[in-house]
Design a protein around this motif. Structure first.
Motif, PDB file in Angstrom:
ATOM      1  N   LEU A 164      94.522 -44.653 -45.250  1.00  0.00           N
ATOM      2  CA  LEU A 164      94.644 -43.591 -46.229  1.00  0.00           C
ATOM      3  C   LEU A 164      95.955 -43.744 -46.974  1.00  0.00           C
TER       4      LEU A 164
ATOM      5  N   GLU B 224      98.562 -38.709 -48.844  1.00  0.00           N
ATOM      6  CA  GLU B 224      97.581 -37.959 -48.066  1.00  0.00           C
ATOM      7  C   GLU B 224      97.982 -37.927 -46.594  1.00  0.00           C
TER       8      GLU B 224
ATOM      9  N   ASP C  49      88.533 -45.957 -46.031  1.00  0.00           N
ATOM     10  CA  ASP C  49      89.586 -45.086 -46.546  1.00  0.00           C
ATOM     11  C   ASP C  49      89.173 -43.649 -46.275  1.00  0.00           C
TER      12      ASP C  49
ATOM     13  N   GLY D 149      90.814 -41.095 -46.895  1.00  0.00           N
ATOM     14  CA  GLY D 149      91.263 -40.206 -47.963  1.00  0.00           C
ATOM     15  C   GLY D 149      90.155 -39.954 -48.969  1.00  0.00           C
TER      16      GLY D 149
END
Length: 184
Positions: free
Chosen positions: A108, A112, A154, A156
């Motif tokens: 990430l 974040e 990912d 995020g």
């Protein structure tokens, strides 16, 4: 037997994704803090007995699970007290008993990560929750061994449920019968 070896930085969502996988697959969740919390009740984090026993417990659990055909999800944060070669020893402990290991890296964006680091859910077990400590660790020049990567997600951009679904599809994982950890 499948060992889903989730790894990544602090606050990448390892335990959250592990729980989403467990809900779909009925695999056990063997998260990093189970052993860390047990051993730090007796030994300081990073001390020689702590480092030795932590790895022995991890590897013995993987081997016994593989021998018993019990699939599980393991969460791991690479850091300096882990002995070099651990990911390969983990792979061998499972494959020697006929199992398969799938290394999944959760990543990430640093912004974040900073947003997540102080979330209340991180206080559930002994997780890193201090933003200044995170920043200090990032600035340190110490290199740590990273496990292999069979799949990278990912977190995020992929919520936990989506990440779990992507892992299941990419690794062709199959649910196992649900079981109760304690007698009813």
């Amino acid at each position: 037997m499948d060992l889903v070896f989730l790894h990544g930085v602090a606050a990448a969502g390892k335990l959250t994704v592990a729980r989403a996988l467990a809900a779909r697959l009925h695999y056990g969740v063997f998260h990093n803090h189970l052993v860390v919390d047990a051993l730090t009740a007796v030994f300081p984090f990073g001390s020689p007995p702590f480092v030795d026993l932590r790895e022995r417990f991890w590897l013995a659990t993987f081997a016994r699970a593989a021998a018993a055909d019990v699939s599980l999800v393991f969460t791991f944060a690479p850091e300096v007290t882990v002995q070099p070669g651990f990911p390969e020893r983990a792979r061998r402990s499972v494959e020697d008993e006929g199992g398969r290991v799938h290394f999944v890296e959760l990543v990430l964006d640093p912004a974040e990560q900073e947003r997540r680091i102080g979330l209340p859910s991180r206080h559930e077990v002994g997780k890193l929750t201090d933003l200044e400590t995170l920043r200090r660790l990032r600035r340190s020049a110490v290199e740590v061994e990273r496990p292999p990567v069979d799949l990278r997600i990912d977190t995020g951009t992929a919520p936990p449920e989506e990440a779990a679904d992507r892992i299941i599809a990419a690794l062709d994982l199959r649910p196992v019968p649900a079981w109760e950890p304690f007698p009813s």
